[in-house]
Design a protein around this motif. Structure first.
Motif, mmCIF file in Angstrom:
data_model
loop_
_atom_site.group_PDB
_atom_site.id
_atom_site.type_symbol
_atom_site.label_atom_id
_atom_site.label_comp_id
_atom_site.label_asym_id
_atom_site.label_seq_id
_atom_site.Cartn_x
_atom_site.Cartn_y
_atom_site.Cartn_z
ATOM 1 N N GLY A 1 -30.592 -14.094 -58.589
ATOM 2 C CA GLY A 1 -32.055 -14.144 -58.485
ATOM 3 C C GLY A 1 -32.540 -13.940 -57.056
ATOM 4 O O GLY A 1 -33.690 -13.572 -56.829
ATOM 5 N N SER B 1 -29.457 -17.403 -53.019
ATOM 6 C CA SER B 1 -28.327 -17.168 -53.936
ATOM 7 C C SER B 1 -28.750 -17.292 -55.399
ATOM 8 O O SER B 1 -27.906 -17.524 -56.275
ATOM 9 C CB SER B 1 -27.186 -18.145 -53.619
ATOM 10 N N TYR C 1 -33.955 -23.513 -66.046
ATOM 11 C CA TYR C 1 -33.583 -24.414 -64.946
ATOM 12 C C TYR C 1 -34.388 -25.700 -65.114
ATOM 13 O O TYR C 1 -35.623 -25.663 -65.219
ATOM 14 C CB TYR C 1 -33.836 -23.729 -63.602
ATOM 15 N N GLN D 1 -27.338 -23.334 -59.814
ATOM 16 C CA GLN D 1 -26.478 -23.537 -60.979
ATOM 17 C C GLN D 1 -26.305 -25.014 -61.339
ATOM 18 O O GLN D 1 -25.926 -25.346 -62.455
ATOM 19 C CB GLN D 1 -25.120 -22.872 -60.746
ATOM 20 N N THR E 1 -25.117 -11.146 -60.174
ATOM 21 C CA THR E 1 -23.992 -11.889 -60.757
ATOM 22 C C THR E 1 -24.252 -12.215 -62.226
ATOM 23 O O THR E 1 -23.369 -12.735 -62.901
ATOM 24 C CB THR E 1 -23.778 -13.242 -60.043
ATOM 25 N N GLY F 1 -30.751 -18.630 -58.917
ATOM 26 C CA GLY F 1 -31.031 -19.911 -59.569
ATOM 27 C C GLY F 1 -29.956 -20.932 -59.232
ATOM 28 O O GLY F 1 -28.762 -20.613 -59.193
#
Ligand code: S0N
Length: 273
Positions: A121, A73, A85, A77, A143, A75
């Motif tokens: 990503g 899914s 990150y 969050q 996204t 990086g």
């Protein structure tokens, strides 16, 4: 589904790294966040990729995710901070880009075995791989413009080579999700199979490639990359041409003559039309 005797190559914090009959499998193992990656995940995958490059008994590399919900899914969050990150030392990183470079540079085929969401990503990760085989429950999409990120690198340019400029812009500008079937029709997925057949199908594709000439596969990958990767792609293509030259007697003659303190005799080698 066939059960295979995968053996562990090396233990990591965030990934599983397994081997079976010439195939290395890298599994992002963070199902609680739908296999999102953090800096440590990318460090783990980079280390595994280095092993894949070095080991000549590995001919094909497969990327996948743990479980039946998500391939990756993107990086994580939870650790997204200012500048990237955040790793365990507080350093902001975008080291997923190093993974993309490692996949492009890998002189062996790399397959994305997409077992669920390939989002953000995670979508880029499958795009960067040489081939994508997806289960029928997989969902694809970007996204970035919705959550404050973007990949204008391979995740855009290579994607546009797969699906065309208009579709690539649609995927990024609208951030919609697409079914595996739609992704296949767009040209960014090679094959869609039922989830329970995903590994069997992927292993079949790997076994077929393992029967092919590794040098031929390597040079095809280099040539296809070079068309998009500019000077870096040409450098890798040229590097492999040099490696092949070193395998020839003609190159040995130059070195031998130097060591034997004589003039090289290159006239004995054919000049093909
Ligand atoms: C995947 C989605 C669509 C699934 O939705 P669904 O089925 O409704 O499940 P959720 O309840 O939302 O998720 C289940 C649990 O998993 C956690 N989770 C999911 N995704 C992430 C994530 N990315 N990070 C952290 N946690 C995640 C959920 O929170 C939930 O946990 P619980 O149950 O505890 O609440 C949906 O989950 C979704 O849309 N996820 C987010 C996708 C996303 O926006 N990803 C980030 C996009 N950006 C990047 O990836 C940037 C990458 C990058 O840094 C980069 C930079 C430069 C160049 C290239 C790149 C690159 O893109 O590679």
């Amino acid at each position: 589904m066939t059960t295979r005797a995968w053996t562990t190559i090396k233990e990591y914090e965030d990934i599983k790294f397994d081997f079976f009959e010439g195939i290395a499998k890298i599994t992002i193992n963070r199902p609680e966040v739908y296999n999102a990656f953090r800096p440590q995940t990318n460090f783990d995958m980079l280390d595994a990729m280095e092993i894949c490059r070095e080991r000549s008994d590995i001919g094909v590399i497969v990327f996948t995710g743990t479980g039946d919900k998500a391939f990756c899914s993107g990086g994580d969050q939870n650790v997204k901070g200012v500048g990237g990150y955040i790793d365990e030392h507080g350093v902001p990183r975008l080291n997923v880009l190093d993974l993309h470079k490692a996949i492009r540079s890998m002189p062996k085929p790399v397959i994305a075995m997409v077992n669920g969401y390939a989002i953000g990503g995670g979508h880029v990760l499958h795009v960067v791989c040489d081939l994508t085989i997806a289960s029928d429950n997989a969902k694809f999409g970007q996204t970035g413009p919705k959550v404050g990120s973007f990949d204008a690198g391979f995740g855009s340019s290579f994607l546009a080579r797969h699906v065309g400029q208009k579709k690539a812009r649609e995927i990024w500008f609208l951030c919609k999700q697409y079914t595996a079937k739609e992704a296949e029709e767009m040209g960014m997925v090679n094959k869609v199979v039922p989830l329970e057949q995903l590994e069997d199908e992927t292993v079949d594709w790997c076994k077929t490639m393992l029967m092919r000439s590794p040098m031929a596969l390597r040079m095809i990958k280099r040539g296809l990359n070079a068309e998009l990767d500019g000077q870096r792609g040409l450098m890798e293509f040229a590097g492999d041409a040099t490696m092949m030259y070193y395998l020839m007697e003609e190159a040995q003659e130059g070195k031998n003559a130097f060591l034997e303190k004589r003039d090289p005799d290159f006239q004995k080698f054919p000049k093909f039309p």
